[in-house]
Design a protein around this motif. Structure first.
Motif, PDB file in Angstrom:
ATOM      1  N   SER A 126       0.837  -1.213   0.000  1.00 30.61           N
ATOM      2  CA  SER A 126       0.000   0.000   0.000  1.00 30.61           C
ATOM      3  C   SER A 126       0.859   1.245   0.000  1.00 30.61           C
ATOM      4  O   SER A 126       0.617   2.179  -0.781  1.00 30.61           O
ATOM      5  N   LEU A 127       1.870   1.281   0.876  1.00 35.93           N
ATOM      6  CA  LEU A 127       2.710   2.471   0.924  1.00 35.93           C
ATOM      7  C   LEU A 127       3.498   2.634  -0.368  1.00 35.93           C
ATOM      8  O   LEU A 127       3.656   3.744  -0.881  1.00 35.93           O
ATOM      9  N   ALA A 128       3.984   1.499  -0.911  1.00 40.38           N
ATOM     10  CA  ALA A 128       4.814   1.601  -2.105  1.00 40.38           C
ATOM     11  C   ALA A 128       4.071   2.212  -3.277  1.00 40.38           C
ATOM     12  O   ALA A 128       4.630   2.995  -4.041  1.00 40.38           O
ATOM     13  N   VAL A 129       2.802   1.872  -3.441  1.00 40.96           N
ATOM     14  CA  VAL A 129       2.088   2.490  -4.567  1.00 40.96           C
ATOM     15  C   VAL A 129       1.489   3.830  -4.186  1.00 40.96           C
ATOM     16  O   VAL A 129       1.290   4.693  -5.050  1.00 40.96           O
ATOM     17  N   ALA A 130       1.203   4.015  -2.901  1.00 39.73           N
ATOM     18  CA  ALA A 130       0.551   5.260  -2.504  1.00 39.73           C
ATOM     19  C   ALA A 130       1.511   6.439  -2.525  1.00 39.73           C
ATOM     20  O   ALA A 130       1.109   7.562  -2.837  1.00 39.73           O
ATOM     21  N   LEU A 131       2.790   6.195  -2.195  1.00 39.81           N
ATOM     22  CA  LEU A 131       3.737   7.304  -2.118  1.00 39.81           C
ATOM     23  C   LEU A 131       3.868   8.057  -3.442  1.00 39.81           C
ATOM     24  O   LEU A 131       3.663   9.273  -3.490  1.00 39.81           O
ATOM     25  N   VAL A 191      -5.232   1.355   0.124  1.00 35.83           N
ATOM     26  CA  VAL A 191      -4.525   2.265  -0.777  1.00 35.83           C
ATOM     27  C   VAL A 191      -5.201   3.627  -0.825  1.00 35.83           C
ATOM     28  O   VAL A 191      -4.528   4.659  -0.713  1.00 35.83           O
ATOM     29  N   PRO A 192      -6.543   3.692  -0.964  1.00 34.71           N
ATOM     30  CA  PRO A 192      -7.154   5.028  -0.939  1.00 34.71           C
ATOM     31  C   PRO A 192      -6.833   5.784   0.343  1.00 34.71           C
ATOM     32  O   PRO A 192      -6.534   6.974   0.304  1.00 34.71           O
ATOM     33  N   LEU A 193      -6.896   5.068   1.460  1.00 32.61           N
ATOM     34  CA  LEU A 193      -6.639   5.727   2.732  1.00 32.61           C
ATOM     35  C   LEU A 193      -5.209   6.249   2.800  1.00 32.61           C
ATOM     36  O   LEU A 193      -4.948   7.372   3.205  1.00 32.61           O
ATOM     37  N   ALA A 194      -4.249   5.407   2.347  1.00 31.59           N
ATOM     38  CA  ALA A 194      -2.839   5.799   2.396  1.00 31.59           C
ATOM     39  C   ALA A 194      -2.587   7.006   1.504  1.00 31.59           C
ATOM     40  O   ALA A 194      -1.893   7.951   1.896  1.00 31.59           O
ATOM     41  N   VAL A 195      -3.197   6.994   0.307  1.00 32.13           N
ATOM     42  CA  VAL A 195      -3.018   8.130  -0.593  1.00 32.13           C
ATOM     43  C   VAL A 195      -3.596   9.389   0.036  1.00 32.13           C
ATOM     44  O   VAL A 195      -2.977  10.456   0.024  1.00 32.13           O
ATOM     45  N   TRP A 196      -4.758   9.258   0.623  1.00 32.73           N
ATOM     46  CA  TRP A 196      -5.433  10.396   1.250  1.00 32.73           C
ATOM     47  C   TRP A 196      -4.573  11.008   2.358  1.00 32.73           C
ATOM     48  O   TRP A 196      -4.354  12.212   2.418  1.00 32.73           O
ATOM     49  N   GLY A 215       4.590   7.439   8.860  1.00 34.04           N
ATOM     50  CA  GLY A 215       4.282   6.693  10.072  1.00 34.04           C
ATOM     51  C   GLY A 215       2.782   6.593  10.305  1.00 34.04           C
ATOM     52  O   GLY A 215       2.250   5.529  10.618  1.00 34.04           O
ATOM     53  N   VAL A 216       2.091   7.710  10.140  1.00 37.75           N
ATOM     54  CA  VAL A 216       0.643   7.714  10.328  1.00 37.75           C
ATOM     55  C   VAL A 216      -0.042   6.809   9.314  1.00 37.75           C
ATOM     56  O   VAL A 216      -0.907   6.005   9.652  1.00 37.75           O
ATOM     57  N   ALA A 217       0.362   6.913   8.048  1.00 37.61           N
ATOM     58  CA  ALA A 217      -0.244   6.078   7.012  1.00 37.61           C
ATOM     59  C   ALA A 217       0.024   4.609   7.306  1.00 37.61           C
ATOM     60  O   ALA A 217      -0.865   3.767   7.171  1.00 37.61           O
ATOM     61  N   ALA A 218       1.248   4.304   7.731  1.00 38.55           N
ATOM     62  CA  ALA A 218       1.584   2.914   8.059  1.00 38.55           C
ATOM     63  C   ALA A 218       0.717   2.419   9.204  1.00 38.55           C
ATOM     64  O   ALA A 218       0.208   1.294   9.191  1.00 38.55           O
ATOM     65  N   PHE A 219       0.523   3.277  10.221  1.00 40.90           N
ATOM     66  CA  PHE A 219      -0.311   2.902  11.361  1.00 40.90           C
ATOM     67  C   PHE A 219      -1.728   2.567  10.914  1.00 40.90           C
ATOM     68  O   PHE A 219      -2.286   1.531  11.278  1.00 40.90           O
TER      69      PHE A 219
END
Lengths: 357, 288, 291
Positions: free
Chosen positions: B99-104, B165-170, B211-215
């Motif tokens: 999720s982080l890898a594509v969201a960043l 993924v939507p959440l991480a992007v947001w 960190g927040v997105a990962a959490f």
């Protein structure tokens, strides 16, 4: 309206302060006369906002007492002290109209609707917002919002004092002058005690009848703008006020002579040799520059600021500024002469009075 | 012309308020009640995990009479139990990484550039967060079976990207907006290529955002059951699914069930502890 | 920030797009596919048009489940939003106790949904659960397995226990962002506590509340695992929410057509209501923007 007295007031953020450095506000006795327009002037961090908040009750002082008139208000919360405070950035209740904003303090005290309306109309006229009473407060410009803050403070007729904490910070430069003028007019007309905190000397000197200068948690001088300009009691006042500020030189003082870098300067009073670090101070306005004079100068540059010119030079290794009238030529080998009655002596930063000549 | 009555009226209320500021009894009471409300069920679960089945089903005790660690021992020694935890941790970690890898990079694009269809893409992305997992249970089952990924960790990790993924992007986009574009431009002028700039300069600046997105991605993947149970059977079975099969011949194994439950709370508690300083900041998301 | 137009940004978005296409769009397409087809069995499908949609709309079972969800979400929002705000207002602002409260409050949020269900399933039992036993001792007639009202109360209590902290944490963050000067001005204006809340705190919380309301609405409308573990949808159909019904249809009965049509309408309802909430609240905001 009340006279405000600070009795042996000091404030420390530490639980058990010992040294001077532990105190944000060093011990002071100060009186603010009823109806006076005061400026509280100082550099950032000198404690002026702390002092203002102690007066308004938002901060309780760790030592000393605050009196309004004869009453000791030190333990009273803000709401009971009946003061108004205008903050650095406009604090308005966004969801309410201008009218409701102005009416808010009155309604909180349970005043009748007809009375509220009359008073709000009156105050709105005073601050020039009468035509916008129905507008929502949210969409207004910064200076309009500050006026609302001011109006909210003045709407209570029995307000003891109006305190301003650098209120023009977010205002556009062209509006600053207009607002300052309006504040002064309001003071002349209604006579509230006003205390105006600022780090801008222009604001302070144009607004106030009396200026209180603070430095490092201490009140170093209180006086009219004229007093501060001509007889600064502290080197900080000399340096902070005036543009450029006072020239200061280390000197050896004896009798009516001061010796700066091997050159003699005449003083208009007799001084016993002061203890501690001795300096003489003279404002650039009172330094005459000509081909002949007491002190040799090394010129660094000349700045043209329109109505006059500023000569930046060095004397015995220390910087010296002098004001040259427009059009006056700069001599090839300039020498400076200080006006004796405007040359002041300082010992450990505090002014020393001289004896008769 | 002082309004003498009004200050007198204001005074007692104001004094009471000032007194209340000394010690906030009201707040303490509210918070204590609320936290008790939150903790009592958890307390009950913990005590149950420390009781024997006999004690649980025969009597009612507030504190275990025969304190036992047997339930935990069962879980930690029986592979069919502890593998459940291992599986869960595996797919959650994979999910966070993906999720982080594509969201960043995507969040970077949304925050820095305007491109064709960007607003629509963003809203459509957010709408995936509104997709009921129930709707996707069967289609996912068919999809992952058809590509031979049924009962694998990667399947669950990929399935959870639906809402993560939507959440991480947001979240990331909100934090990235706080970094001025000038920093990017300076880096390019200084000769950094985009990948090097992104990894060595940009990411450290949004470290708390990451960190927040990962959490949050960890949280939502860790707690999800429906999809993770649908897509697994034996090999990648998460602990959640294992817990639903605790009925044995002698009846419900409550003690072990409770112990399993307690053990699922621990990773979450650890994560909260480590990010406790970011929790409040993270909820602000830079958007409010 | 001033964003530069640059269509090459699509390259940065491509990995995400590919993933979402695979994990969301393709499955959704199969759902759409099933929703307009019928089967004789043996994997033979024929076009059924909107037949399934019509049947679903007409289906009383679906409408009852929809009503249950609407009721549930309404109750949840009515309880959790005010309660969350209330808790946030009472939280310590900084220091050790703030961290302490934050960590404890966040705990229910990190418990796997089925464990949440299991906790409350046990907790509510009259024989072995603290809550059930306590109520029994107090003489209250409580049985969530056989009494629909008790089942509803248990599930609502469980959801409040589970998710209120989310609202509280969001509001807490929102409150932290209010500058001290506003509170100071209110003290000077002699405003009471309620006035401070109404005129200062509530307006400033609008942004966070939007997120909280949206998230809670969506998640409560989609809820599956927690109620399923506690009541299994019972007693009877009393707590059979839309997701539970849908999963039953899809995996149990393999009525792919109706299940698919159901799915799409379910998704659409959520999208629509969320969009309405979102537009209304951001427009309320825009009305007050400085001109």
């Amino acid at each position: 309206m009340a006279r405000i007295t600070l009795s042996r007031l000091a404030h420390s953020y530490h639980a058990d302060p010992k040294a001077d450095a532990d105190f944000a506000l060093k011990e002071m006795d100060h009186t603010w006369e009823d109806g006076g327009a005061y400026a509280l002037l100082g550099a950032s961090g000198c404690g002026k906002t702390t002092l203002l908040n102690i007066i308004s009750g938002l901060v309780r002082p760790s030592h000393g007492r605050v009196l309004f008139g004869e009453a000791d208000v030190t333990d009273q919360p803000t709401a009971a002290r009946n003061i108004a405070q205008v903050f650095q950035f406009p604090v308005v209740y966004d969801t309410m109209t201008v009218r409701d904003n102005l009416a808010f303090p009155l309604r909180n005290r349970g005043m009748g609707a007809a009375q509220v309306r009359a008073r709000v109309d009156q105050v709105a006229a005073m601050i020039g917002m009468a035509d916008r009473l129905g507008r929502k407060a949210r969409g207004l410009t910064a200076d309009a919002k500050q006026k609302i803050s001011l109006g909210r403070g003045m709407v209570r007729e029995d307000v003891n004092a109006i305190l301003f904490d650098e209120p023009l910070t977010v205002i556009d430069p062209q509006m600053k002058w207009a607002l300052r003028t309006q504040l002064k007019a309001l003071h002349r007309e209604f006579g509230h005690t006003m205390i105006y905190v600022t780090h801008d000397q222009t604001e302070a000197l144009t607004f106030a009848d009396r200026v209180v200068v603070m430095h490092d948690g201490r009140v170093v001088q209180t006086g009219t703008p004229q007093d501060l300009f001509e007889t600064p009691a502290h080197t900080f006042v000399g340096y902070f006020i005036g543009s450029p500020g006072m020239n200061l030189f280390d000197a050896a003082v004896q009798g009516n002579r001061a010796v700066v870098g091997g050159h003699a300067v005449t003083l208009d009073a007799h001084y016993a040799p002061p203890r501690g670090r001795t300096q003489i101070g003279v404002r650039p306005e009172y330094v005459a520059v000509a081909a002949t004079g007491d002190l040799p100068l090394t010129v660094t540059r000349v700045e043209d600021v329109g109505r006059h010119r500023i000569l930046r030079a060095a004397l015995a290794g220390a910087p010296l500024n002098a004001i040259l009238p427009e059009g006056a030529p700069v001599p090839a080998e300039p020498r400076a002469t200080f006006r004796p009655d405007r040359t002041l002596v300082y010992s450990d930063d505090w002014r020393v009075e001289g004896g008769a000549a | 012309m002082t309004d003498a009555a009004a200050p007198a009226r204001a005074l007692p209320a104001a004094r009471a308020a000032a007194r209340a500021e000394r010690f906030p009894w009201g707040r303490v009471a509210v918070m204590t009640l609320y936290l008790l409300f939150l903790l009592v069920p958890i307390y009950w679960l913990v005590t149950m995990s420390l009781k024997t089945n006999r004690e649980i089903t025969s009597t009612f005790t507030l504190f275990p009479r025969d304190l036992t660690f047997d339930n935990y021992r069962t879980i930690l020694t029986d592979p069919s139990w502890y593998m459940g935890y291992v599986n869960s941790i595996l797919y959650v970690t994979m999910n966070v990484a993906i999720s982080l890898a594509v969201a960043l990079p995507a969040a970077y694009a949304f925050s820095r550039y305007r491109f064709m269809g960007d607003k629509h893409l963003f809203f459509w992305l957010l709408s995936n967060r509104m997709a009921p997992p129930a709707v996707f249970a069967l289609p996912f089952f068919q999809l992952y079976s058809s590509v031979g990924l049924f009962d694998t960790h990667i399947a669950v990790a990929l399935a959870h990207t639906l809402f993560n993924v939507p959440l991480a992007v947001w979240i990331l986009e909100g934090f990235m907006r706080g970094v001025p574009k000038e920093i990017d431009e300076t880096a390019y002028v200084d000769g950094y290529g985009f990948p090097r700039f992104f990894v060595t300069i940009f990411m450290p600046l949004i470290a708390s955002g990451i960190g927040v997105a990962a959490f949050f991605t960890f949280m939502f993947s860790w707690v999800e059951l429906l999809l993770s149970r649908t897509l697994t059977s034996v090999n990648a079975k998460p602990i959640a699914a294992t817990m639903t099969r605790t009925v044995s011949a002698s009846g419900m194994d409550w003690g072990v069930l409770a112990a399993a439950g307690v053990l699922t709370i621990i990773p979450g508690a650890l994560v909260i502890w480590f990010v406790r300083n970011y929790i409040a900041k993270g909820f602000a998301l830079g958007r409010v | 920030m001033d964003r530069t137009p640059n269509n090459r940004a699509w390259f940065l978005v491509l990995p995400m797009l590919a993933l979402v296409l695979f994990s969301a769009v393709i499955p959704l397409m199969t759902v759409v596919n099933y929703s307009v087809q019928d089967t004789f069995g043996d994997n033979e499908f024929f076009w059924a048009g909107l037949a399934w949609f019509e049947e679903t709309i007409a289906s009383e079972r679906m409408r009852e489940a929809l009503w249950r969800n609407v009721l549930f979400s309404a109750i949840i929002l009515a309880i959790q939003i005010p309660l969350g705000i209330f808790v946030a207002l009472n939280m310590p602002k900084r220091g050790f106790w703030a961290s302490f409260c934050l960590v404890l409050m966040a705990l229910p949020l990190l418990i796997p949904f089925n464990v949440v269900g299991t906790i409350w399933q046990i907790f509510g039992r009259v024989d072995i659960g603290l809550l059930g036993h306590a109520l029994d001792v107090l003489g209250v007639d409580y049985n969530y397995v056989s009494d629909p009202l008790d089942a509803w109360i248990t599930i609502v209590a469980m959801d409040v226990w589970h998710w209120t902290s989310l609202v509280a944490l969001l509001c807490y963050a929102g409150l932290q962002s209010i500058p001290q000067a506003y509170y100071q001005a209110a003290r000077i204006d002699q405003a009471g506590r309620w006035a401070v809340f109404r005129h200062i705190e509530l307006p400033k919380l609008k942004g966070v509340l939007l997120i909280a309301v949206l998230l809670r609405f969506m998640d409560s409308f989609m809820i599956y695992t927690e109620p399923f573990v506690v009541t299994g949808g019972g007693p009877g159909n009393a707590t059979t929410f839309l997701s539970i019904d849908l999963v039953k249809m899809a995996t149990g009965q393999f009525d792919l057509g109706p299940a698919a049509a159901f799915s799409l309408m379910y998704f659409l309802v959520i999208l629509l209501v969320s969009w309405v909430f979102y537009t209304v609240m951001t427009n309320l905001d825009r009305e007050e923007e400085p001109r």
